[in-house]
Design a protein around this motif. Structure first.
Motif, PDB file in Angstrom:
ATOM      1  N   TYR A  21      29.999 200.215 -36.470  1.00  0.00           N
ATOM      2  CA  TYR A  21      30.117 199.686 -37.522  1.00  0.00           C
ATOM      3  C   TYR A  21      31.721 199.740 -37.634  1.00  0.00           C
ATOM      4  O   TYR A  21      31.254 198.944 -38.578  1.00  0.00           O
ATOM      5  CB  TYR A  21      30.027 201.398 -38.140  1.00  0.00           C
ATOM      6  N   TRP A  83      20.944 196.424 -36.976  1.00  0.00           N
ATOM      7  CA  TRP A  83      21.911 195.232 -36.954  1.00  0.00           C
ATOM      8  C   TRP A  83      21.977 194.056 -36.884  1.00  0.00           C
ATOM      9  O   TRP A  83      22.865 193.227 -37.426  1.00  0.00           O
ATOM     10  CB  TRP A  83      23.591 196.622 -37.904  1.00  0.00           C
ATOM     11  N   PHE A 192      35.987 203.780 -49.393  1.00  0.00           N
ATOM     12  CA  PHE A 192      35.284 203.265 -49.089  1.00  0.00           C
ATOM     13  C   PHE A 192      34.993 204.105 -47.825  1.00  0.00           C
ATOM     14  O   PHE A 192      35.240 203.442 -47.127  1.00  0.00           O
ATOM     15  CB  PHE A 192      34.882 201.806 -49.096  1.00  0.00           C
ATOM     16  N   GLU A 196      28.244 199.249 -44.862  1.00  0.00           N
ATOM     17  CA  GLU A 196      27.822 198.157 -45.944  1.00  0.00           C
ATOM     18  C   GLU A 196      28.714 198.636 -47.124  1.00  0.00           C
ATOM     19  O   GLU A 196      28.263 197.667 -48.247  1.00  0.00           O
ATOM     20  CB  GLU A 196      26.043 199.326 -46.101  1.00  0.00           C
ATOM     21  N   ARG A 197      29.549 199.117 -46.393  1.00  0.00           N
ATOM     22  CA  ARG A 197      31.227 198.953 -47.879  1.00  0.00           C
ATOM     23  C   ARG A 197      32.347 197.948 -48.523  1.00  0.00           C
ATOM     24  O   ARG A 197      32.807 198.383 -48.908  1.00  0.00           O
ATOM     25  CB  ARG A 197      31.791 200.577 -48.162  1.00  0.00           C
ATOM     26  N   ALA A 200      31.876 195.804 -51.324  1.00  0.00           N
ATOM     27  CA  ALA A 200      32.947 196.953 -52.170  1.00  0.00           C
ATOM     28  C   ALA A 200      34.408 196.338 -51.863  1.00  0.00           C
ATOM     29  O   ALA A 200      35.252 196.519 -52.873  1.00  0.00           O
ATOM     30  CB  ALA A 200      32.420 198.219 -52.382  1.00  0.00           C
ATOM     31  N   TRP A 210      32.392 194.397 -58.477  1.00  0.00           N
ATOM     32  CA  TRP A 210      31.323 194.504 -57.134  1.00  0.00           C
ATOM     33  C   TRP A 210      31.005 193.939 -57.349  1.00  0.00           C
ATOM     34  O   TRP A 210      29.922 194.865 -58.989  1.00  0.00           O
ATOM     35  CB  TRP A 210      32.052 196.110 -56.642  1.00  0.00           C
ATOM     36  N   LEU A 213      26.103 195.119 -54.532  1.00  0.00           N
ATOM     37  CA  LEU A 213      25.443 194.684 -53.070  1.00  0.00           C
ATOM     38  C   LEU A 213      25.995 195.033 -52.328  1.00  0.00           C
ATOM     39  O   LEU A 213      27.605 195.397 -52.225  1.00  0.00           O
ATOM     40  CB  LEU A 213      24.859 193.097 -52.484  1.00  0.00           C
ATOM     41  N   SER A 214      25.764 196.139 -51.120  1.00  0.00           N
ATOM     42  CA  SER A 214      25.996 195.710 -49.761  1.00  0.00           C
ATOM     43  C   SER A 214      26.146 194.956 -49.445  1.00  0.00           C
ATOM     44  O   SER A 214      25.129 193.963 -49.120  1.00  0.00           O
ATOM     45  CB  SER A 214      24.645 197.174 -49.371  1.00  0.00           C
ATOM     46  N   ASP A 215      26.559 195.461 -47.941  1.00  0.00           N
ATOM     47  CA  ASP A 215      26.697 194.258 -46.567  1.00  0.00           C
ATOM     48  C   ASP A 215      25.961 195.200 -45.675  1.00  0.00           C
ATOM     49  O   ASP A 215      25.606 194.170 -44.884  1.00  0.00           O
ATOM     50  CB  ASP A 215      28.028 194.527 -46.382  1.00  0.00           C
ATOM     51  N   ALA A 216      24.653 195.890 -45.497  1.00  0.00           N
ATOM     52  CA  ALA A 216      24.015 196.226 -44.585  1.00  0.00           C
ATOM     53  C   ALA A 216      22.692 195.034 -45.235  1.00  0.00           C
ATOM     54  O   ALA A 216      22.792 194.933 -45.708  1.00  0.00           O
ATOM     55  CB  ALA A 216      23.706 197.769 -44.527  1.00  0.00           C
ATOM     56  N   ARG A 239      30.478 205.913 -38.913  1.00  0.00           N
ATOM     57  CA  ARG A 239      29.279 205.106 -39.303  1.00  0.00           C
ATOM     58  C   ARG A 239      28.745 203.708 -38.988  1.00  0.00           C
ATOM     59  O   ARG A 239      29.482 203.379 -38.296  1.00  0.00           O
ATOM     60  CB  ARG A 239      30.169 204.842 -41.352  1.00  0.00           C
TER      61      ARG A 239
END
Length: 239
Positions: A21, A83, A192, A196-197, A200, A210, A213-216, A239
């Protein structure tokens, strides 16, 4: 650099060369938001060995790391492949026979002293996640050093008492910043956690709002991959 300094408002991220991650976050930052990556402080974080644990205890610090349940370990294996697959990234899952994370992370600090820390991280991630190499092997680190034009003795950074102290200071900074996993980002008082943050965090650093929306890649189709049997997982929180 002292932990007190790190607790100031300078934006920063705690990354690990071990964590898939952290690799995802690094790629998203370097490929989509290089301006932010240039502006933040990079602080390595890893699971300490016996000597680093002893030094941490002397400073009154116990990191929030714990053994990972086997089912969670295999979930991370599959999730990380899903991912990467969703982004069209090549990934080769490494098999760490005897993980010793000081070898690579203290080598990063040695490269950083020579102004090549960021390049070291890039090559280390490529070695681990594209080529499946073991970053605990000094020969792997020596190869990375050679690519960067550094003395191969960078691979022996784990034996340098001064770099050992610097590394422990990084872990103490993480403790005081309440970092409990990686990647972990801070901007002012805002924290953060997770790849996925990234969006943000980027918005916070740029002073933008922000979009929520998530980056995941949540829209990615299920992806089941065969993973090698690595024995009992000995890993920690990420993570």
């Amino acid at each position: 650099m002292s932990s007190a300094h790190r607790r100031k408002k300078n934006p920063r991220w705690y990354f690990s060369l071990r964590s898939p991650y952290s690799w995802f976050a690094y790629r998203d930052l370097s490929e989509k938001h290089p301006d932010v990556l240039d502006r933040i402080e990079w602080i390595p974080y890893w699971e300490p060995d016996e000597e680093s644990t002893r030094l941490l205890a002397g400073a009154g610090v116990t990191l929030p790391v714990m053994p990972m349940h086997r089912s969670k370990n295999f979930y991370i294996l599959r999730d990380a492949r899903r991912w990467a697959h969703a982004r069209g990234w090549q990934v080769t899952w490494p098999v760490d026979r005897a993980p010793h994370w000081e070898v690579s992370h203290l080598a990063y600090l040695a490269a950083e002293e020579r102004g090549l820390g960021r390049q070291f991280v890039d090559l280390a991630y490529r070695a681990r996640w594209n080529r499946g190499l073991d970053l605990a092997e000094r020969s792997t680190i020596a190869g990375i050093a050679d690519e960067l034009g550094l003395d191969p003795s960078v691979a022996d950074a784990v034996d340098d008492p001064d770099l050992r102290i610097r590394g422990v200071e990084c872990l103490i900074a993480a403790y005081h910043d309440d970092a409990f996993g990686v990647p972990f980002f801070l901007h002012g008082r805002e924290a953060f956690w997770g790849a996925e943050r990234v969006g943000a965090f980027v918005a916070a650093v740029r002073g933008e709002e922000w979009d929520g929306l998530s980056d995941a890649p949540f829209a990615a189709p299920p992806f089941t991959a065969v993973v090698p049997d690595q024995g009992d997982p000995s890993d920690r929180r990420e993570r």
